[in-house]
Motif scaffolding. Structure first.
Motif, short mmCIF file in Angstrom:
data_model
loop_
_atom_site.label_atom_id
_atom_site.label_comp_id
_atom_site.label_asym_id
_atom_site.label_seq_id
_atom_site.Cartn_x
_atom_site.Cartn_y
_atom_site.Cartn_z
N LYS A 214 -44.07 20.79 4.87
CA LYS A 214 -43.31 22.00 5.22
C LYS A 214 -41.81 21.79 5.18
CE LYS A 214 -46.99 24.00 8.03
NZ LYS A 214 -47.36 24.61 9.33
N TYR A 277 -44.63 18.31 11.35
CA TYR A 277 -45.69 18.37 10.33
C TYR A 277 -46.57 19.61 10.54
CZ TYR A 277 -48.89 16.29 6.92
OH TYR A 277 -49.64 16.03 5.79
N TYR A 279 -45.71 22.48 12.59
CA TYR A 279 -45.03 23.76 12.77
C TYR A 279 -43.75 23.90 11.95
CZ TYR A 279 -48.15 23.82 16.79
OH TYR A 279 -49.26 23.76 17.60
N GLY A 280 -43.40 22.88 11.21
CA GLY A 280 -42.20 22.96 10.40
C GLY A 280 -41.04 22.21 11.02
#
Length: 366
Positions: A214, A277, A279-280
């Protein structure tokens, strides 16, 4: 007393010089606690300091070789400390506040103060028969043991933490600090990438940047762990000086404090990377980042306190075990000689009566 006042002046000057770095460098904000902890350490040890001063005034002088060795070492420390202190003062006067100047001032102050305290300990030099009765050592010591047992050294050793802790609160030379920070940063990034790779999550490492699905996550220099390393080094030194008398326990606690700092900073980096990793990368900014940092700091402090408790607990258990192994422990000490004699006589009488009864029964059967 004059030596203590002069030593306090040197310490106050160094504290004033270091306060600049305590304000501008977040890695050394713990330095504001150093004067308080130093004063408390001296206050806590003051009865012991007075006792050792009185002992030094009445103790027999050490061997000539021991005195000569310590005098030469203290004199070299005094001269070298004065040179370093002057170098730092000139550096500060010419270039302003700088890390090399602060480091030189702190190093010089340490050598000057310890040497002054050593030379100003009152000692007994009169060996005449009418002199006050001296305190004699229980047995002669040789080598390093003789140096450590010297009365003046024993007094100066009580000030080792209150004086030496200022070296921890002083910033290192820029080149050295940058190398340590870079080394820790590389280790943290490499371990985090390795752990995620082992767990089956694809992560690509590019320098100090981790490429996540992300988006990239960069590990900043502040996240290298040098801030927690210096703070834990200070905390471990203080706890070791206050709670332990044995040198190996103090060294072990300081080493454990640095190990805790690295491990907990690694755990923090793993948590933040995992959060990013899932949730961004933007999700770890702000509250999550600060909360993880405070949580790691609290867990590290609790770990150090628990280690202090465990080391003291082991000592108490071993002392209890030794008391149990003693044959007279818990039974009021050794028995009197009269009781031992009467018990022996009584047991002999019982054996004689049993033998007589056995012989009588044998005669009746016949």
């Amino acid at each position: 007393m004059a030596a203590l006042v002069l030593a306090g002046g040197f310490v106050a000057f160094v504290a004033w010089d270091q306060s600049h770095w305590w304000r501008v460098k977040e890695d050394y904000t713990f330095g504001w606690l150093v004067p308080v902890f130093t004063a408390y350490a001296v206050y806590d040890r003051w009865p012991q300091i007075r006792a050792r001063l009185a002992e030094a005034a009445r103790a027999e002088p050490a061997a000539a070789g021991v005195r000569w060795t310590l005098n030469v070492a203290a004199a070299l420390g005094l001269v070298g400390g004065a040179l370093f202190f002057l170098l730092g003062a000139f550096y500060r006067a010419g270039a302003g506040t700088s890390q090399p100047g602060t480091f030189a001032l702190t190093t010089g102050m340490m050598a000057i103060v310890l040497s002054l305290l050593f030379f100003n300990v009152p000692t007994r030099t009169d060996r005449s028969p009418g002199a006050e009765r001296a305190i004699e050592a229980p047995r002669a010591k040789r080598g390093l043991g003789a140096l450590v047992a010297e009365p003046r050294f024993r007094v100066a050793a009580l000030f080792l933490f209150p004086v030496g802790v200022w070296l921890i609160s002083a910033p290192l030379v820029s080149a050295v600090e940058a190398q340590i920070s870079l080394f820790l940063l590389r280790k943290v990034v490499t371990v985090v990438a390795f752990v995620f790779d082992v767990l089956g999550y694809p992560v690509e490492q590019q320098g100090n940047v981790l490429m996540l699905p992300k988006g990239p996550v960069g590990v900043a220099e502040a996240c290298s762990g040098i801030r927690s390393l210096t703070a834990c080094l200070f905390a471990g030194s203080f706890l070791g000086a206050m709670f332990f008398d044995r040198l190996w326990k103090k060294v072990f606690l300081v080493a454990a404090a640095m190990g805790f700092a690295f491990v907990m900073n690694l755990a923090r980096s793993l948590f933040l990377t995992g959060w990013a990793y899932a949730y961004g990368p933007e999700a770890i900014n702000g509250t999550v980042h600060d909360t993880a940092g405070y949580a790691v700091l609290g867990v590290t402090c609790l770990g150090l306190l628990a280690l202090v408790w465990l080391l003291n607990l082991k000592l108490e258990k071993s002392s209890r075990r030794r008391r149990r192994r003693r044959p007279d422990a818990g039974r009021g000490g050794p028995r009197p000689h009269s009781e031992v004699t009467s018990s022996v006589v009584a047991s002999s009488g019982r054996r004689w009566r049993r033998a007589k009864a056995l012989s009588s029964s044998t005669v009746i059967e016949r």
